[in-house]
Structure formats: C-alpha cells, structure tokens
Design an enzyme around this catalytic site. Structure first.
Site, PDB file in Angstrom:
ATOM      1  N   ASP A 168      39.658  -4.411  77.964  1.00 60.40           N
ATOM      2  CA  ASP A 168      40.466  -3.488  77.703  1.00 60.40           C
ATOM      3  C   ASP A 168      39.821  -2.210  76.730  1.00 60.40           C
ATOM      4  OD1 ASP A 168      42.842  -4.817  78.847  1.00 60.40           O
ATOM      5  OD2 ASP A 168      43.986  -4.263  77.264  1.00 60.40           O
ATOM      6  N   TYR A 198      41.605 -20.288  79.043  1.00 55.10           N
ATOM      7  CA  TYR A 198      42.605 -20.126  79.957  1.00 55.10           C
ATOM      8  C   TYR A 198      42.991 -21.208  80.583  1.00 55.10           C
ATOM      9  CZ  TYR A 198      42.711 -14.998  79.272  1.00 55.10           C
ATOM     10  OH  TYR A 198      42.702 -13.869  78.615  1.00 55.10           O
ATOM     11  N   LYS A 245      29.674 -16.160  71.677  1.00 55.78           N
ATOM     12  CA  LYS A 245      29.808 -16.139  70.067  1.00 55.78           C
ATOM     13  C   LYS A 245      29.186 -17.361  69.452  1.00 55.78           C
ATOM     14  CE  LYS A 245      31.377 -14.858  66.144  1.00 55.78           C
ATOM     15  NZ  LYS A 245      30.965 -13.738  65.181  1.00 55.78           N
ATOM     16  N   ASP A 273      31.165  -9.681  69.052  1.00 54.50           N
ATOM     17  CA  ASP A 273      31.671  -8.776  67.736  1.00 54.50           C
ATOM     18  C   ASP A 273      30.696  -7.482  67.634  1.00 54.50           C
ATOM     19  OD1 ASP A 273      29.751 -10.621  66.779  1.00 54.50           O
ATOM     20  OD2 ASP A 273      30.803 -10.895  64.869  1.00 54.50           O
ATOM     21  N   ASP A 302      38.257 -10.675  78.926  1.00 54.91           N
ATOM     22  CA  ASP A 302      39.670  -9.837  78.884  1.00 54.91           C
ATOM     23  C   ASP A 302      39.653  -8.863  77.881  1.00 54.91           C
ATOM     24  OD1 ASP A 302      42.450  -9.670  79.235  1.00 54.91           O
ATOM     25  OD2 ASP A 302      42.693 -10.785  77.497  1.00 54.91           O
TER      26      ASP A 302
END
Ligand code: NAD
Ligand code: IPM
Ligand code: MN
Length: 365
Positions: free
Chosen positions: A263, A145, A202, A235, A259
């Site tokens: 959601d 970001y 990750k 994942d 982020d």
C-alpha cells in the site's frame, strides 16, 4: 524446479478466464478490465461468478462447494475485483473467498509490481519513472494470515487473544527461491537486468521467525551468485521507500509486511488505483487482482480508477503468454496517463467507464 511459464498450454490457444468482480468498486473496475482485454484481441472466454457480499447476504454462500477445485480445473486464470462490504461486519466472505483462493489453491507468491508511469503521479519530488521500478514478492499462504490463535475468557477483564505467526521452512524457502528466480528471469522496464533481492523482516524483534527467514535467505542466496542479496528491517524499509525508491529491485517478505509495504508502494505509483498484483503458484491456475479494496465510500459513483484492474489484466495476459496484448494494454494506459485521460484520483476528469473505454479504443494493433 521453478518455471515462470504455466507451460501446459499452447501459445495463443483460447484461454478460460474466471471473473469474480466481488464487492464495491470491484464491480465497476473489473468490467472495464474485461472490456479492455476483449479489445486487445486476446483469445479469451470469460465466465463470471457472483461470489461476494450480495450473494452471501442472499443465500449465505461464500464459496460454493467444490468452488476452488472447479477454478483450478476449469480455468487458466482468475481475475478478481475486491471483497469487503459494510453490511458484512465479520468480513467472513472476504476471508473465505479471497484468502480461500490464496490458501486453498496454494497461490504462494503474491507478486506486486511497483512502477511509476509518469513523474506527475509520484508524490515525491524529483522522482522519475525510471526511479520506481521494483517488485514486491509477498509470501501469501502463511504468516499471521493463517488465523491460528484464539481467545480465552472473552469479554472478561482477563481476556486473552493470540494471533500466531506461522512460518514454515518449506513456505519461507519457496517464496525466497521464487524471488531469486523472478529476479533472474525478469528485466526492468528500461531493459536492464534485475540484479538484487532484498529480504525484509523484523528479525530484531520477532526473533524466532526472523532467524528462520535469515538462515533460509542466506542459504538460498548462496545458490544465486550473480544476484546481490540484501536485508532491511521493515521499519527502515518504509523510510527508505519514500526517501529513495531508486534502490529497490526485488523485495521478498512475509504476508503481513508484504501487505503493508505494497500500500505504501502504491502511493509511489499514484495511489491504490494504479497498483496491480498476481497470486501465483507456477504451473497452476493463478489469481490476479488489483491491490486496492472495495472502497465503499466511492463505490457506485463511477469515480474509481480502473487502471489498477486494467494493469492487473495485462499482468494476467502476460502470465498466459499473450505478450503482445499485454504490451498493447500497458502502452495504452501509459498514454492515457500522459494525456490526462484518467479518473480524478490521478488528476483527470473521466469516470471509471470512460477511462476504461479510452483504453479499449486507444490500443494500437
Ligand atoms: P481500499 O483500498 O478499498 O481504499 C483505500 C483508499 O484508497 C480509499 O480512500 C479509497 O477511496 C481509495 N481507493 C482504492 N481504490 C481506488 C481506486 N481504484 N480508485 C480511486 N481510489 C481508490 O481500502 P480500505 O478502505 O482499507 O478497505 C475497504 C474494504 O476493502 C474493506 O472491507 C477491506 O477489508 C477491503 N479490502 C479488500 C481487498 C481485496 O479484496 N483485495 C484489498 C484491500 C481492502
Ligand atoms: C490485500 C488486502 C487483503 C490482505 C485483505 C482484504 C485481507 O489488503 O490484498 O492487500 O491483507 O491481503
Ligand atoms: Mn492490502
């Protein structure tokens, strides 16, 4: 030393709240949150700011000069709606206002509680409110970001675009430490202690940043012997979140994964209309906003769910130590959900305003 109290204020003194509704449904849900806070009896003074797409299109201002310093100096907390407007294709105002507050005010911890209020809201079968009560602690000031990177040979067949993932030892360590401190200081809604911090990354593919996160997590977790530390690749975590959300307690992760998974987690709670968040740097003016965006297709229709914004307001009040008022608001939202006094996205028949008014009227004293 981390503390979960903004300390330099006296309990129940008047608090100054900056209100920035922003764009789209932000302009509909935030007034409901303000109305509910007023009805809660919390001693607050509100000052509204028109930062957002309309202002930007009018006079090209995103954040007025000295805007962030003013917020930090003159306010105890900031309540924000959402930014994003189809007329501003570059999204520059959202970047400068929203990411500006997070970055320039160094609000490094994006705390996103995930709580199911009623089994009927969860798309998973057999999942009860007690099964979904976890918190995502998202790093909020670095990662992908920062907008580091660039383009080269733009518009040619040889075009190159890079987007860099910035991870500093300081940034990674403080967010991991925040997650452990949060775990230590907070209980679940059934009164049981929080006991686990899970770091999500990750690191099998993003090896450089991953190694820093892994090593830092290991070092910091060693200081918290009472807390169980766990790890999952992002994942796999997504799959686990819908297979068995019961296993999660406190999740700490980087900016982008935070982020995305919040959601997904909002889906467990009844959708984006139900999810709350706070952007926090202990001891400083914090910024509180619902997880959802400006939802242009439903904006201006009085259909947006205001509960995410109202629960965000309760989170802000709790942060300011208006505990009783925050409890009252959360209890009223729970009751509204149980009685179906909600907007259509979660099965009711009320409009945005009517749902907000129901909460404002139905808080026990
Ligand atoms: P969004 O969150 O605005 O909407 C996603 C979906 O959820 C849509 O179907 C929308 O109708 C629904 N939804 C969201 N909030 C709702 C509510 N309160 N009640 C009922 N339904 C709700 O995400 P998007 O569509 O990806 O983005 C729209 C704009 O918002 C974009 O410009 C995006 O950049 C911006 N955005 C801003 C923020 C923020 O300011 N914090 C967050 C996310 C997206
Ligand atoms: C959020 C939003 C923002 C983010 C966007 C609008 C930049 O999606 O707050 O979750 O990615 O952080
Ligand atoms: Mn988001």
């Amino acid at each position: 030393m981390l503390t979960f109290h903004p300390v330099e204020h006296q309990k129940q003194a008047r608090k100054r709240i900056a209100v920035i509704p922003g764009d789209g449904i932000g302009k509909e849900v935030i007034p409901q949150a303000v109305k509910v806070m007023q009805a809660s009896g919390a001693t607050l003074d509100f000052t509204e700011f028109d930062w957002g797409a309309d202002r930007y299109l009018r006079d090209q201002t995103t954040v007025p000069p000295d805007g962030f310093a003013m917020l930090a100096r003159d306010f105890d907390a900031i309540l924000v709606g959402a930014f994003g407007d189809p007329r501003v294709k570059s999204n520059i105002h959202a970047k400068e206002i929203l990411l500006g507050m997070r970055f320039k005010m160094d609000l490094y911890a994006n705390v996103r509680p995930v709580r199911l209020l009623d089994a009927a809201l969860c798309p998973l079968k057999g999942v009860e409110p007690k099964d979904v009560d976890f918190v995502v602690v998202r790093e909020n000031t670095e990662g992908v970001y920062t907008d580091a990177g660039g383009v080269f040979k733009q518009g040619t067949p040889d075009e190159i675009a890079t987007q860099e993932d910035i991870n500093t030892r300081k940034g990674v360590e403080r967010i991991i430490r925040y997650a452990f401190e949060y775990c230590k200081a907070h209980q679940k809604h059934d009164g049981s202690p929080r006991t686990k911090v899970l770091m999500c990354d990750k690191s099998n593919a993003m090896t450089h940043a991953g190694e820093l996160w892994q090593r830092t997590f290991k070092e910091v977790s060693a200081e918290y012997t009472q807390i169980t530390s766990q790890h999952m690749y992002v994942d796999a975590l997504c799959m686990q979140m819908i297979r068995d959300p019961r296993q999660f307690d406190v999740i700490v992760t980087n900016n982008m994964f935070g982020d995305i998974i919040t959601d997904l987690a909002a889906g467990l709670q009844g959708g984006l209309g139900m999810a709350a968040s706070g952007n926090i740097h202990p001891g400083r003016t914090g910024m509180f906003e619902p997880v959802h965006g400006s939802a242009p297709p439903i904006a201006g229709k009085n259909v947006a769910n205001p509960f995410g914004a109202i629960l965000t307001a309760a989170m802000m009040l709790r942060h300011l130590e208006f505990t009783n008022e925050a409890d009252k608001i959360e209890a009223a939202v729970l009751e509204a959900v149980r009685q179906g006094k909600t907007t259509e996205d979660i099965g009711g028949k009320l409009g945005t305003r009517e749902a907000g008014e129901w909460i404002a009227r139905n808080m026990s004293s």
